[in-house]
Design a protein around this motif. Structure first.
Motif, PDB file in Angstrom:
ATOM      1  N   ASP A   1       8.148 -88.235  23.663  1.00  0.00           N
ATOM      2  CA  ASP A   1       9.138 -88.877  24.540  1.00  0.00           C
ATOM      3  C   ASP A   1       8.594 -90.260  24.882  1.00  0.00           C
ATOM      4  OD1 ASP A   1      11.196 -89.520  26.240  1.00  0.00           O
ATOM      5  OD2 ASP A   1      10.725 -88.004  27.746  1.00  0.00           O
ATOM      6  N   TYR A   2       8.625 -91.152  23.908  1.00  0.00           N
ATOM      7  CA  TYR A   2       7.897 -92.414  23.960  1.00  0.00           C
ATOM      8  C   TYR A   2       8.377 -93.392  25.024  1.00  0.00           C
ATOM      9  CZ  TYR A   2      11.799 -94.243  21.212  1.00  0.00           C
ATOM     10  OH  TYR A   2      13.038 -94.616  20.767  1.00  0.00           O
ATOM     11  N   GLU A   3       9.561 -93.167  25.600  1.00  0.00           N
ATOM     12  CA  GLU A   3      10.032 -94.071  26.647  1.00  0.00           C
ATOM     13  C   GLU A   3       9.385 -93.800  28.000  1.00  0.00           C
ATOM     14  OE1 GLU A   3      14.307 -93.970  26.662  1.00  0.00           O
ATOM     15  OE2 GLU A   3      14.416 -95.408  25.013  1.00  0.00           O
ATOM     16  N   VAL A   4       8.779 -92.634  28.175  1.00  0.00           N
ATOM     17  CA  VAL A   4       8.130 -92.308  29.441  1.00  0.00           C
ATOM     18  C   VAL A   4       6.996 -93.295  29.712  1.00  0.00           C
ATOM     19  CG1 VAL A   4       6.715 -90.575  30.635  1.00  0.00           C
ATOM     20  CG2 VAL A   4       8.752 -89.876  29.373  1.00  0.00           C
ATOM     21  N   ALA A   5       6.943 -93.797  30.940  1.00  0.00           N
ATOM     22  CA  ALA A   5       5.892 -94.736  31.314  1.00  0.00           C
ATOM     23  C   ALA A   5       4.527 -94.053  31.260  1.00  0.00           C
ATOM     24  CB  ALA A   5       6.141 -95.269  32.724  1.00  0.00           C
ATOM     25  N   VAL A   6       3.541 -94.790  30.786  1.00  0.00           N
ATOM     26  CA  VAL A   6       2.163 -94.309  30.750  1.00  0.00           C
ATOM     27  C   VAL A   6       1.431 -95.029  31.889  1.00  0.00           C
ATOM     28  CG1 VAL A   6       0.048 -94.165  29.385  1.00  0.00           C
ATOM     29  CG2 VAL A   6       2.291 -93.925  28.265  1.00  0.00           C
ATOM     30  N   VAL A   7       1.253 -94.333  33.014  1.00  0.00           N
ATOM     31  CA  VAL A   7       0.666 -94.939  34.211  1.00  0.00           C
ATOM     32  C   VAL A   7      -0.469 -94.030  34.687  1.00  0.00           C
ATOM     33  CG1 VAL A   7       1.119 -95.864  36.519  1.00  0.00           C
ATOM     34  CG2 VAL A   7       2.946 -95.860  34.797  1.00  0.00           C
ATOM     35  N   PRO A   8      -1.709 -94.417  34.435  1.00  0.00           N
ATOM     36  CA  PRO A   8      -2.846 -93.583  34.839  1.00  0.00           C
ATOM     37  C   PRO A   8      -2.914 -93.395  36.357  1.00  0.00           C
ATOM     38  CG  PRO A   8      -3.530 -95.277  33.277  1.00  0.00           C
ATOM     39  CD  PRO A   8      -2.127 -95.605  33.693  1.00  0.00           C
ATOM     40  N   PRO A   9      -3.565 -92.320  36.806  1.00  0.00           N
ATOM     41  CA  PRO A   9      -3.652 -92.026  38.244  1.00  0.00           C
ATOM     42  C   PRO A   9      -4.193 -93.178  39.093  1.00  0.00           C
ATOM     43  CG  PRO A   9      -4.390 -90.142  36.979  1.00  0.00           C
ATOM     44  CD  PRO A   9      -4.170 -91.263  35.998  1.00  0.00           C
TER      45      PRO A   9
END
Length: 109
Positions: A73-81
């Protein structure tokens, strides 16, 4: 070429810390993954009323390379903790565009 664009906002008090986190840890971590087809990232910053907006523009050869980075689901934002702890709010999903042209002015005009 695919451009992945994402927006996040933080307070002026947290803006420098967030930028430092991006540059010293998050961008380095992405680079260290050595994702085939990842071409790099740009960081944009501006003050907007009582917040500071950050925009990341990532460059990939293909959506397959984006999937290696972000998952199926490549549109999901990748935001580390660590980033989530500093940001006031952010886009839950990234936008992806096909790059149709590039026009850069180099050297003397």
């Amino acid at each position: 070429m695919i451009s992945r664009i994402w927006h996040g906002w933080t307070t002026p008090a947290n803006a420098d810390a967030y930028e430092a986190l991006l540059k010293s840890e998050i961008f380095v971590g992405i680079n260290n993954r050595q994702i085939d087809g990842y071409q790099g990232i740009h960081l944009l910053r501006r003050n907007v009323e009582d917040e500071v907006e950050f925009v990341t523009v990532m460059w990939f050869d293909s959506l397959d390379a984006v999937r290696i980075f972000a998952g199926e689901d490549y549109e999901v934002a990748v935001v580390p903790p660590k980033a989530r702890a500093i940001l006031a709010h952010f886009d839950a999903r990234s936008q992806h565009y096909e790059v149709e042209a590039e026009w850069m002015v180099k050297g003397d005009r």
